[in-house]
Write an enzyme that holds these catalytic residues in place. Structure first.
Site, PDB file in Angstrom:
ATOM      1  CE1 TYR A  71     -13.389  67.310  82.718  1.00 37.33           C
ATOM      2  CE2 TYR A  71     -12.549  67.428  84.805  1.00 37.33           C
ATOM      3  CZ  TYR A  71     -12.271  67.643  83.420  1.00 37.33           C
ATOM      4  OH  TYR A  71     -11.580  68.673  82.978  1.00 37.33           O
ATOM      5  CD  GLU A  84     -18.094  72.823  80.655  1.00 37.77           C
ATOM      6  OE1 GLU A  84     -17.891  71.456  80.137  1.00 37.77           O
ATOM      7  OE2 GLU A  84     -17.175  73.574  80.140  1.00 37.77           O
ATOM      8  CE  LYS A  97      -8.140  70.055  81.633  1.00 35.97           C
ATOM      9  NZ  LYS A  97      -8.120  68.587  81.337  1.00 35.97           N
ATOM     10  CG  HIS A 130     -12.371  72.115  80.382  1.00 36.17           C
ATOM     11  ND1 HIS A 130     -12.946  70.849  79.842  1.00 36.17           N
ATOM     12  CD2 HIS A 130     -13.350  72.965  80.492  1.00 36.17           C
ATOM     13  CE1 HIS A 130     -14.033  71.099  79.554  1.00 36.17           C
ATOM     14  NE2 HIS A 130     -14.370  72.119  80.034  1.00 36.17           N
ATOM     15  CB  THR A 151      -7.691  66.107  73.984  1.00 40.43           C
ATOM     16  OG1 THR A 151      -8.833  66.705  73.607  1.00 40.43           O
ATOM     17  CG2 THR A 151      -7.968  65.475  75.258  1.00 40.43           C
ATOM     18  CG  ASN A 204      -5.329  68.104  78.566  1.00 36.25           C
ATOM     19  OD1 ASN A 204      -5.645  68.541  79.737  1.00 36.25           O
ATOM     20  ND2 ASN A 204      -6.167  67.850  77.557  1.00 36.25           N
ATOM     21  NE  ARG A 213     -13.598  71.707  71.393  1.00 37.36           N
ATOM     22  CZ  ARG A 213     -13.422  70.887  72.416  1.00 37.36           C
ATOM     23  NH1 ARG A 213     -13.719  71.285  73.635  1.00 37.36           N
ATOM     24  NH2 ARG A 213     -13.113  69.752  72.172  1.00 37.36           N
TER      25      ARG A 213
HETATM   26  P1  CMP Z   1     -10.910  67.985  79.125  1.00 37.24           P
HETATM   27  O1  CMP Z   1     -11.210  69.144  77.875  1.00 37.24           O
HETATM   28  O2  CMP Z   1     -10.668  68.656  80.406  1.00 37.24           O
HETATM   29  O3  CMP Z   1     -12.087  67.112  79.331  1.00 37.24           O
HETATM   30  C1  CMP Z   1     -11.981  65.673  79.438  1.00 37.24           C
HETATM   31  C2  CMP Z   1     -10.636  65.548  79.917  1.00 37.24           C
HETATM   32  O4  CMP Z   1     -10.158  64.074  80.018  1.00 37.24           O
HETATM   33  C3  CMP Z   1      -9.688  65.675  78.987  1.00 37.24           C
HETATM   34  O5  CMP Z   1      -9.572  67.235  79.036  1.00 37.24           O
HETATM   35  C4  CMP Z   1      -8.220  65.026  79.122  1.00 37.24           C
HETATM   36  O6  CMP Z   1      -7.648  65.832  80.101  1.00 37.24           O
HETATM   37  C5  CMP Z   1      -8.836  63.709  79.915  1.00 37.24           C
HETATM   38  N1  CMP Z   1      -8.535  62.443  79.171  1.00 37.24           N
HETATM   39  C6  CMP Z   1      -9.189  62.683  77.802  1.00 37.24           C
HETATM   40  N2  CMP Z   1      -8.485  61.236  77.489  1.00 37.24           N
HETATM   41  C7  CMP Z   1      -7.928  60.681  78.433  1.00 37.24           C
HETATM   42  C8  CMP Z   1      -7.044  59.662  78.570  1.00 37.24           C
HETATM   43  N3  CMP Z   1      -6.846  58.691  77.686  1.00 37.24           N
HETATM   44  N4  CMP Z   1      -6.222  59.477  79.964  1.00 37.24           N
HETATM   45  C9  CMP Z   1      -6.281  60.396  80.636  1.00 37.24           C
HETATM   46  N5  CMP Z   1      -7.250  61.647  80.646  1.00 37.24           N
HETATM   47  C10 CMP Z   1      -7.747  61.648  79.508  1.00 37.24           C
END
Ligand code: CMP
Length: 139
Positions: free
Chosen positions: A50, A127, A10, A116, A92, A113, A86
């Site tokens: 998303y 995906e 990311k 993904h 996450t 984070n 994972r």
């Molecule tokens: P990802 O695996 O890319 O899939 C969905 C994304 O939503 C997740 O990683 C996080 O980066 C994001 N996400 C999940 N919960 C939150 C949150 N509470 N606030 C902001 N982003 C979030």
């Protein structure tokens, strides 16, 4: 069972020049990077990618973040690649991620984070198809 999963490095990670360090963790975990491309995601691509989160309060912020800088899209291959990746990514929320995981090592917060990874083999196929054609994946 050999399978494939989809990964994104990311914008928070590309911004800090962490692509190589994250790829090293991936490869050290026994996953092979069988396709990889650095792109700037469009608003339409991020919204579609998303769309399962469209009703969540963080959807707008998430799309904005994912289009804020370069990302590296990847296909990873290996034994139980979905579950394995994972494990390697960690939870996450980096505050809950186990030691040695990518998110524990590099993530800034639950939104920024660093990576993904697909949550199922079925979603991995969907995906991967959004970013790669079969001939771009070299196993
Ligand atoms: P990802 O695996 O890319 O899939 C969905 C994304 O939503 C997740 O990683 C996080 O980066 C994001 N996400 C999940 N919960 C939150 C949150 N509470 N606030 C902001 N982003 C979030």
């Amino acid at each position: 069972m050999t399978e494939r999963t989809f990964s994104i490095i990311k914008p928070d990670a590309t911004e800090r020049n962490l692509t190589g360090k994250i790829n090293a963790v991936i490869e050290d975990a026994g996953l092979r990077i069988v396709a990889q491309r650095r792109i700037r995601m469009t608003d339409a691509q991020a919204k579609k990618f998303y769309e399962v989160h469209a009703e969540r309060p963080f959807y707008g912020e998430l799309v904005e973040f994912m289009t804020s800088g370069p990302v590296v899209v990847q296909v990873l291959e290996g034994d139980n690649a979905v579950a394995r990746y994972r494990e390697v990514m960690g939870a996450t929320n980096p505050e809950q991620a186990a030691d040695g995981t990518i998110r524990k090592l590099f993530a800034k917060n639950v939104g920024e984070n660093s990576v993904h990874g697909s949550d199922s083999a079925e979603n991995a196929k969907i995906e991967i198809a959004q970013f790669f054609t079969d001939d771009q994946i070299v196993g």
